[in-house]
Design an enzyme around this catalytic site. Structure first.
Site, PDB file in Angstrom:
ATOM      1  N   ASP A   1       9.924   8.330 -10.914  1.00 24.94           N
ATOM      2  CA  ASP A   1       9.178   7.906  -9.731  1.00 24.94           C
ATOM      3  C   ASP A   1       7.678   7.859 -10.030  1.00 24.94           C
ATOM      4  O   ASP A   1       7.002   6.875  -9.726  1.00 24.94           O
ATOM      5  CB  ASP A   1       9.468   8.874  -8.581  1.00 24.94           C
TER       6      ASP A   1
ATOM      7  N   GLU B   1       0.811  -1.214   0.000  1.00 26.38           N
ATOM      8  CA  GLU B   1       0.000   0.000   0.000  1.00 26.38           C
ATOM      9  C   GLU B   1       0.851   1.274   0.000  1.00 26.38           C
ATOM     10  O   GLU B   1       0.541   2.251  -0.694  1.00 26.38           O
ATOM     11  CB  GLU B   1      -0.935   0.011   1.217  1.00 26.38           C
TER      12      GLU B   1
ATOM     13  N   GLY C   1      15.179  18.892   2.326  1.00 26.40           N
ATOM     14  CA  GLY C   1      15.075  17.439   2.390  1.00 26.40           C
ATOM     15  C   GLY C   1      13.971  16.852   1.542  1.00 26.40           C
ATOM     16  O   GLY C   1      13.704  15.650   1.593  1.00 26.40           O
TER      17      GLY C   1
ATOM     18  N   LYS D   1       4.871   4.557 -10.252  1.00 25.47           N
ATOM     19  CA  LYS D   1       3.637   4.568  -9.475  1.00 25.47           C
ATOM     20  C   LYS D   1       2.398   4.421 -10.362  1.00 25.47           C
ATOM     21  O   LYS D   1       1.461   3.693 -10.008  1.00 25.47           O
ATOM     22  CB  LYS D   1       3.564   5.843  -8.638  1.00 25.47           C
TER      23      LYS D   1
ATOM     24  N   GLY E   1       6.672  11.102   3.869  1.00 30.90           N
ATOM     25  CA  GLY E   1       6.804  11.441   5.280  1.00 30.90           C
ATOM     26  C   GLY E   1       6.852  10.199   6.141  1.00 30.90           C
ATOM     27  O   GLY E   1       6.224   9.185   5.832  1.00 30.90           O
TER      28      GLY E   1
ATOM     29  N   GLY F   1       2.324   7.292  -0.471  1.00 30.22           N
ATOM     30  CA  GLY F   1       2.685   7.362   0.945  1.00 30.22           C
ATOM     31  C   GLY F   1       1.562   6.890   1.839  1.00 30.22           C
ATOM     32  O   GLY F   1       1.190   5.721   1.843  1.00 30.22           O
TER      33      GLY F   1
END
Length: 398
Positions: A196, A124, A182, A200, A297, A129
């Site tokens: 990326d 998942e 970051g 996905k 995160g 995220g």
């Protein structure tokens, strides 16, 4: 008691351990069993960390331990993650991962092994995220034919584009800021060039249609060519530039694409800003639904991984409920996908606009050039009409 091992004690891996500890009663209550982290694999030591005594540098201690039921892979990349995950599944252990590269590259094989061994392979957190999107695709939107999926799937690129729009800053300056905060890696290629997002949308498409989608077959363009001048045009037009991953069926054919788009304020994805992600799914009966939240995160992504752990425990002994066969879906070239296009050309090349019947002309934004918006046509048709003219910029216009 369900014992788990975590591979990789970085941001996500340590987050998984934190969620399991701090939400112990909730996690155990929903799983129907106590869940305990008993091993953590990492190359590093973590002196002073509350889990330092659980750390091992030897994978054999995990894969050969019959008491470990679930392996959580949060290492990233495909080497050695693929070898470790495959061995865990073959050893009869379920695996939960947040690794989109692993799933996009090897998902078909790993899902089949999990089915053969009657264990689970859940992922998942590999897309969006902490946004619950994969589970709804495989368990909730199953009475519908999925007509399209489109989404903002990368927080780094969305942060950059949002800052460029709001501050009028250059791509290069905002990228440096994203790296400092970051949000972007020292080598940001995977994010800013769309790789990326490509992986996905390949995963989402495979789950939606139940068969393998090779991410290498998806035409991909990132945001590194987007300029402050493009943003100025978008602002004049009342639009936002977003990097989208999309797939849709048209006339029985499957199209998938990663590309910047200029979105109108009526678009559900228009107002998704900063590092947030959002995905819209259209079903032939359901219509449009949207999933929105933190696309990255520590806590958000770890929460999604732990939810997979809970589902694994609750469905212990049941067959893996993921419809993803080894049959390969053919992805058509995006050159044949119909869209409108926003185009910038030098003022000396403005006569090319006459080739695009009904094109909307935009002037007065950047000196020495003209912009225009085409009617809907394929990219193949677009390039034919453009002829020998070299545009300054071309962005798909939704």
């Amino acid at each position: 008691m369900t014992k788990i091992a975590i591979l990789g004690y970085g941001t996500i891996g340590s987050g998984v351990a934190k969620v399991i500890k701090e939400n112990k009663n909730i996690v155990s209550g929903n799983a129907g069993d106590d869940i305990e982290v008993v091993k953590i694999l990492d190359l590093r030591d973590f002196p002073g960390d509350e889990n330092e005594k659980l750390v091992t540098h030897d994978y054999e201690e995990i894969v050969s331990d019959p008491e470990i039921d679930i392996v959580v892979e949060t290492m990233g990349g495909t080497k050695p993650a693929f070898d470790f995950v495959k061995r865990a599944l073959l050893a009869g252990k379920s695996v939960c991962t947040s690794n989109k590269a692993l799933v996009a590259d090897h998902g078909t094989e790993l899902i089949q092994i999990a089915k053969d061994k009657n264990v689970k392979f859940y992922f998942e957190a590999s897309v969006g995220g902490g946004i619950p999107i994969l589970r709804p695709l495989r368990t909730c939107i199953v009475a519908d034919e999925v007509e399209s999926i489109r989404g903002i799937l990368n927080g780094t690129t969305n942060f950059i584009l949002t800052k460029m729009d709001r501050d009028g800053a250059s791509y290069e300056d905002v990228l440096k800021e994203a790296q400092k905060l970051g949000y972007a890696e020292a080598d940001p290629t995977a994010d800013v060039e769309g790789h990326d997002t490509c992986r996905k949308i390949a995963i989402l498409t495979a789950l939606a249609y139940g068969a393998q989608v090779d991410f290498q077959d998806i035409d991909t363009k990132g945001i590194s060519d987007i300029t402050s001048e493009d943003m100025a045009y978008a602002k004049k037009l009342g639009r936002q530039i977003k990097l989208l991953g999309l797939s849709r069926r048209e006339n029985g054919k499957l199209y998938a694409l990663v590309s910047p788009y200029m979105l109108d304020e009526s678009d559900a994805l228009y107002s998704v800003s900063g590092v947030f992600n959002a995905i819209t799914v259209k079903g032939n009966m359901l219509g449009d639904v949207m999933f929105y939240g933190q696309g990255a995160g520590k806590e958000a992504t770890a929460s999604a991984v732990v939810t997979d752990i809970i589902e694994t425990v609750k469905k212990r002994g049941q067959k893996l409920d993921i419809n993803w066969s080894a049959d390969k879906l053919t992805v058509e070239s995006s050159d044949k996908l119909s869209d409108r296009f926003f185009v910038r050309v030098k003022e000396s090349d403005a006569d090319v606009i006459t080739a695009f019947n009904g094109a909307e002309r935009i002037e007065g934004v950047v000196s020495g050039e003209v912009g225009f918006i085409t009617k809907s046509l394929t990219y193949e048709e677009f390039t034919a009409k453009l002829g020998a003219k070299t545009p300054i910029s071309v962005i798909r216009y939704a």
